[in-house]
Enzyme design. Structure first.
Site, PDB file in Angstrom:
ATOM      1  N   THR A   1      62.263  10.093  13.259  1.00  0.00           N
ATOM      2  CA  THR A   1      60.826  10.387  13.298  1.00  0.00           C
ATOM      3  C   THR A   1      60.300  10.231  14.713  1.00  0.00           C
ATOM      4  OG1 THR A   1      60.677   9.524  11.040  1.00  0.00           O
ATOM      5  CG2 THR A   1      58.615   9.959  12.170  1.00  0.00           C
TER       6      THR A   1
ATOM      7  N   GLY B   1      69.019   2.220  13.558  1.00  0.00           N
ATOM      8  CA  GLY B   1      69.661   2.964  14.629  1.00  0.00           C
ATOM      9  C   GLY B   1      70.276   2.082  15.696  1.00  0.00           C
TER      10      GLY B   1
ATOM     11  N   GLU C   1      63.536  -2.116  21.101  1.00  0.00           N
ATOM     12  CA  GLU C   1      62.299  -1.793  20.390  1.00  0.00           C
ATOM     13  C   GLU C   1      61.351  -2.985  20.365  1.00  0.00           C
ATOM     14  OE1 GLU C   1      64.044   1.563  17.271  1.00  0.00           O
ATOM     15  OE2 GLU C   1      63.983  -0.541  16.679  1.00  0.00           O
TER      16      GLU C   1
END
Length: 250
Positions: A40, A108, A114
């Site tokens: 996404t 992932g 992140e």
């Protein structure tokens, strides 16, 4: 010559495109952006790149090498990590999110980068298809990033927590372990339903060798999630509202 065939997108792929398109509308000229990882987020990067080609001026830092390569490919100017660097907005996906915008991330393998970038962000916007919103976290295995040397003792500690840990195999060669961009391992934990994410996060964080865990707490300020075919904005403690009501950061 045979007519060209346009691939038909799955409903889930269409939802990812919808969520990404709604997120691009939150970006303003001059922003410094965190660029997330996953399918996404890739849609967001592609659509953001198109906006950059049309004159939007932004800069960003990617949460993975794959996202960095995609951002370069579509022409998004990138910033290297440096002291004092903060992000006006980070847009990233999630493997799971609940109504409180607690997240499970790391499917992932990019959870360390992140969480680093999202902690340095003024605003984290999650983008997700309809399958990612869950009543309770835990259906998706919880990833941990682990220093390779410490793996045996980390697995012992996780067994004691009932995690049923599995070292993630490499996609190209399942006989070998998967390595993150930082050359650490990923251990996927199968806790089942996570009744108290805050308590579990605290217990995982103190295990020596666990660099980072995939529970993200208190970081997401909003999420764009597709519901009944429409992008909806979710915020903790508030009813979902159509994304069309938001033209920028609320």
């Amino acid at each position: 010559m045979p007519a060209s065939i346009t691939p038909t997108l799955s409903p889930q792929e269409l939802e990812k495109q919808q969520a990404a398109a709604a997120a691009v509308r939150w970006v303003r000229d001059g922003m410094v952006l965190g660029l997330g990882s996953g399918s996404t987020s890739a849609q967001f990067i592609i659509q953001l790149g198109a906006a950059v080609q049309n004159g939007l001026k932004v800069q960003g830092t990617a949460t993975s090498l794959a996202s960095e390569a995609l951002a370069r490919q579509v022409g998004i100017p990138l910033l290297e990590p440096r002291r004092g660097l903060r992000f006006d907005l980070t847009v990233d996906g999630a493997d799971e999110l609940d109504a409180h915008l607690r997240l499970v991330k790391g499917g992932g393998g990019a959870l360390l980068r992140e969480k680093t970038i999202e902690t340095a962000s003024d605003y984290l916007l999650v983008v997700a298809d309809s399958s990612k919103l869950v009543p309770q976290l835990g259906r998706f295995p919880l990833p941990l990033e682990v220093v390779p040397f410490t793996l045996p003792w980390v697995l012992d500690a996780l067994d004691g927590l009932g995690a049923h840990p599995v070292v993630r195999p490499a996609l190209a060669d399942p006989s070998q372990p998967y390595y993150t961009d930082q050359r650490n391992l990923i251990v996927d934990c199968h806790f089942g339903a996570i009744a108290d994410p805050e308590a579990l996060a605290a217990r995982l964080q103190v295990i020596p060798g666990v660099v980072e865990h995939g529970i993200f707490l208190g970081l997401a300020k909003a999420a764009i999630v597709i519901q009944h075919g429409q992008p909806m904005v979710l915020k903790p403690g508030e009813a979902a509202r159509p994304a069309t009501e938001f033209a920028a950061l609320p």
